[in-house]
Motif scaffolding. Sequence first.
Motif, PDB file in Angstrom:
ATOM      1  N   ASP A 223       0.828  -1.203   0.000  1.00 18.29           N
ATOM      2  CA  ASP A 223       0.000   0.000   0.000  1.00 18.29           C
ATOM      3  C   ASP A 223       0.867   1.260   0.000  1.00 18.29           C
ATOM      4  OD1 ASP A 223      -2.281  -1.540  -0.029  1.00 18.29           O
ATOM      5  OD2 ASP A 223      -2.690  -1.333   2.126  1.00 18.29           O
ATOM      6  N   LYS A 224       1.946   1.226   0.755  1.00 15.95           N
ATOM      7  CA  LYS A 224       2.876   2.359   0.771  1.00 15.95           C
ATOM      8  C   LYS A 224       3.485   2.559  -0.613  1.00 15.95           C
ATOM      9  CE  LYS A 224       7.147   3.995   2.978  1.00 15.95           C
ATOM     10  NZ  LYS A 224       8.198   3.703   3.988  1.00 15.95           N
ATOM     11  N   SER A 225       3.840   1.463  -1.273  1.00 10.20           N
ATOM     12  CA  SER A 225       4.410   1.539  -2.623  1.00 10.20           C
ATOM     13  C   SER A 225       3.385   2.075  -3.609  1.00 10.20           C
ATOM     14  CB  SER A 225       4.893   0.155  -3.071  1.00 10.20           C
ATOM     15  OG  SER A 225       5.846  -0.377  -2.180  1.00 10.20           O
ATOM     16  N   ALA A 226       2.140   1.626  -3.466  1.00  9.80           N
ATOM     17  CA  ALA A 226       1.076   2.058  -4.374  1.00  9.80           C
ATOM     18  C   ALA A 226       0.774   3.545  -4.237  1.00  9.80           C
ATOM     19  CB  ALA A 226      -0.184   1.242  -4.118  1.00  9.80           C
ATOM     20  N   ALA A 227       1.041   4.112  -3.081  1.00 13.63           N
ATOM     21  CA  ALA A 227       0.730   5.521  -2.830  1.00 13.63           C
ATOM     22  C   ALA A 227       1.821   6.471  -3.317  1.00 13.63           C
ATOM     23  CB  ALA A 227       0.502   5.735  -1.333  1.00 13.63           C
ATOM     24  N   LEU A 228       2.927   5.927  -3.803  1.00 16.52           N
ATOM     25  CA  LEU A 228       4.021   6.777  -4.267  1.00 16.52           C
ATOM     26  C   LEU A 228       3.649   7.505  -5.553  1.00 16.52           C
ATOM     27  CD1 LEU A 228       7.008   4.313  -3.724  1.00 16.52           C
ATOM     28  CD2 LEU A 228       6.430   6.289  -2.300  1.00 16.52           C
ATOM     29  N   HIS A 229       4.238   8.675  -5.736  1.00 12.49           N
ATOM     30  CA  HIS A 229       4.026   9.454  -6.957  1.00 12.49           C
ATOM     31  C   HIS A 229       5.382   9.856  -7.499  1.00 12.49           C
ATOM     32  CE1 HIS A 229      -0.303   9.731  -6.278  1.00 12.49           C
ATOM     33  NE2 HIS A 229      -0.032  10.024  -5.006  1.00 12.49           N
ATOM     34  N   GLY A 230       5.601   9.597  -8.784  1.00 13.69           N
ATOM     35  CA  GLY A 230       6.861   9.969  -9.400  1.00 13.69           C
ATOM     36  C   GLY A 230       6.733  11.233 -10.225  1.00 13.69           C
ATOM     37  N   ASP A 231       7.884  11.836 -10.548  1.00 11.93           N
ATOM     38  CA  ASP A 231       7.890  13.011 -11.412  1.00 11.93           C
ATOM     39  C   ASP A 231       8.335  12.600 -12.813  1.00 11.93           C
ATOM     40  OD1 ASP A 231      10.633  12.635 -11.199  1.00 11.93           O
ATOM     41  OD2 ASP A 231      10.870  14.191  -9.667  1.00 11.93           O
ATOM     42  N   ASP A 232       8.785  13.551 -13.616  1.00 17.10           N
ATOM     43  CA  ASP A 232       9.117  13.260 -15.011  1.00 17.10           C
ATOM     44  C   ASP A 232      10.595  12.931 -15.205  1.00 17.10           C
ATOM     45  OD1 ASP A 232       8.172  12.915 -17.639  1.00 17.10           O
ATOM     46  OD2 ASP A 232       9.008  14.857 -18.231  1.00 17.10           O
ATOM     47  N   THR A 233      11.322  12.699 -14.125  1.00 13.18           N
ATOM     48  CA  THR A 233      12.696  12.229 -14.243  1.00 13.18           C
ATOM     49  C   THR A 233      12.693  10.711 -14.453  1.00 13.18           C
ATOM     50  OG1 THR A 233      12.887  11.840 -11.864  1.00 13.18           O
ATOM     51  CG2 THR A 233      13.473  14.049 -12.672  1.00 13.18           C
ATOM     52  N   ASP A 234      13.847  10.159 -14.821  1.00 13.67           N
ATOM     53  CA  ASP A 234      13.935   8.704 -14.985  1.00 13.67           C
ATOM     54  C   ASP A 234      13.575   7.994 -13.683  1.00 13.67           C
ATOM     55  OD1 ASP A 234      14.687   8.968 -17.623  1.00 13.67           O
ATOM     56  OD2 ASP A 234      16.845   8.754 -17.218  1.00 13.67           O
ATOM     57  N   LEU A 235      14.114   8.517 -12.572  1.00 11.65           N
ATOM     58  CA  LEU A 235      13.816   7.916 -11.279  1.00 11.65           C
ATOM     59  C   LEU A 235      12.330   8.059 -10.956  1.00 11.65           C
ATOM     60  CD1 LEU A 235      14.796   6.546  -8.681  1.00 11.65           C
ATOM     61  CD2 LEU A 235      15.354   8.812  -7.785  1.00 11.65           C
ATOM     62  N   GLY A 236      11.769   9.224 -11.233  1.00 12.04           N
ATOM     63  CA  GLY A 236      10.357   9.449 -10.964  1.00 12.04           C
ATOM     64  C   GLY A 236       9.468   8.525 -11.767  1.00 12.04           C
ATOM     65  N   ARG A 237       9.818   8.310 -13.023  1.00  8.91           N
ATOM     66  CA  ARG A 237       9.017   7.398 -13.850  1.00  8.91           C
ATOM     67  C   ARG A 237       9.116   5.966 -13.347  1.00  8.91           C
ATOM     68  NH1 ARG A 237      10.631  11.122 -17.914  1.00  8.91           N
ATOM     69  NH2 ARG A 237      12.576   9.996 -18.305  1.00  8.91           N
ATOM     70  N   ALA A 238      10.299   5.572 -12.889  1.00  9.09           N
ATOM     71  CA  ALA A 238      10.454   4.223 -12.339  1.00  9.09           C
ATOM     72  C   ALA A 238       9.618   4.064 -11.077  1.00  9.09           C
ATOM     73  CB  ALA A 238      11.929   3.943 -12.042  1.00  9.09           C
ATOM     74  N   ILE A 239       9.578   5.095 -10.243  1.00  8.12           N
ATOM     75  CA  ILE A 239       8.751   5.067  -9.037  1.00  8.12           C
ATOM     76  C   ILE A 239       7.281   4.981  -9.421  1.00  8.12           C
ATOM     77  CG2 ILE A 239       7.977   6.468  -7.079  1.00  8.12           C
ATOM     78  CD1 ILE A 239      10.906   7.407  -6.805  1.00  8.12           C
ATOM     79  N   GLY A 240       6.876   5.697 -10.466  1.00  9.69           N
ATOM     80  CA  GLY A 240       5.500   5.622 -10.940  1.00  9.69           C
ATOM     81  C   GLY A 240       5.131   4.227 -11.414  1.00  9.69           C
ATOM     82  N   THR A 241       6.045   3.569 -12.119  1.00  8.05           N
ATOM     83  CA  THR A 241       5.797   2.192 -12.562  1.00  8.05           C
ATOM     84  C   THR A 241       5.671   1.256 -11.377  1.00  8.05           C
ATOM     85  OG1 THR A 241       7.008   2.579 -14.625  1.00  8.05           O
ATOM     86  CG2 THR A 241       6.695   0.286 -13.963  1.00  8.05           C
ATOM     87  N   LEU A 242       6.547   1.422 -10.393  1.00  6.81           N
ATOM     88  CA  LEU A 242       6.476   0.601  -9.182  1.00  6.81           C
ATOM     89  C   LEU A 242       5.136   0.795  -8.488  1.00  6.81           C
ATOM     90  CD1 LEU A 242       7.735  -1.238  -7.046  1.00  6.81           C
ATOM     91  CD2 LEU A 242       8.835   0.778  -6.057  1.00  6.81           C
ATOM     92  N   SER A 243       4.687   2.041  -8.399  1.00  4.51           N
ATOM     93  CA  SER A 243       3.405   2.334  -7.769  1.00  4.51           C
ATOM     94  C   SER A 243       2.267   1.631  -8.496  1.00  4.51           C
ATOM     95  CB  SER A 243       3.178   3.846  -7.754  1.00  4.51           C
ATOM     96  OG  SER A 243       1.894   4.157  -7.258  1.00  4.51           O
ATOM     97  N   LYS A 244       2.285   1.693  -9.822  1.00  2.00           N
ATOM     98  CA  LYS A 244       1.233   1.054 -10.626  1.00  2.00           C
ATOM     99  C   LYS A 244       1.214  -0.459 -10.408  1.00  2.00           C
ATOM    100  CE  LYS A 244      -0.304   0.518 -15.428  1.00  2.00           C
ATOM    101  NZ  LYS A 244      -0.018   0.899 -16.846  1.00  2.00           N
ATOM    102  N   LEU A 245       2.387  -1.075 -10.413  1.00  8.47           N
ATOM    103  CA  LEU A 245       2.459  -2.524 -10.211  1.00  8.47           C
ATOM    104  C   LEU A 245       2.068  -2.915  -8.791  1.00  8.47           C
ATOM    105  CD1 LEU A 245       5.682  -3.457 -12.209  1.00  8.47           C
ATOM    106  CD2 LEU A 245       3.309  -3.932 -12.825  1.00  8.47           C
ATOM    107  N   ALA A 246       2.384  -2.068  -7.820  1.00 14.35           N
ATOM    108  CA  ALA A 246       2.010  -2.357  -6.435  1.00 14.35           C
ATOM    109  C   ALA A 246       0.501  -2.373  -6.270  1.00 14.35           C
ATOM    110  CB  ALA A 246       2.636  -1.324  -5.500  1.00 14.35           C
TER     111      ALA A 246
END
Length: 203
Positions: free
Chosen positions: A39-62
């Motif tokens: 749930d904590k992973s799912a609540a993450l929000h990424g920005d438009d950086t490479d790291l932010g996009r990876a965090i966004g993908t992780l959130s979606k998969l979570a």
Amino acid sequence: MSAAAATTVEITEEDRLRADLYGFLSALLAAPPDRMLLDKSAALHGDDTDLGRAIGTLSKLARAATPVSVEREFTRLFIGLGRGELLPYASYYLTGFLNEKPLASLRKDMTAHRISRAPNVYEPEDNIASLMEMMAGLITGRFGVPAPLPRQREFFNRHIAPWAGHFFADLERAKGSVFYTPVGTVGRLFVNIEREAFRMSGA
């Protein structure tokens, strides 16, 4: 990891964010994520950086994952019947064998930093989850007082930089990775960011 003594000291917001990401990676890699961590992973929000996009993908998969599905994936990747697809240990990545010189070097530095292995932990201390946890603790002062940047840099360059990026890249490409693919991406990008930041601070 456990600390001989801990002191609460104010650190910068940037360092708090660094420590949080080290701690988050440690939690994801130490054991299969439970519902709370998903749930904590799912609540993450990424920005438009490479790291932010990876965090966004992780959130979606979570959001699509369950504790059962990620436990199966974790087992395939890190445990397996005899061994998992990956061996997340510094000694293995640097020498091809477990319990080698990198582990002895780490244990020496752990003693210097007053870090000890927790009583309920039996695997070698040079696993990726423990090293991420140690870096978080050095930044926040969990093992006494916050480590000055030169000591953080020394620990990172000695025990993380030589191999962690390769491990995270392998995790991205692993056949058994689904939820853990963006975990690998986040880890690889973060290690690269830290390496460059330490390089610039030591110039």
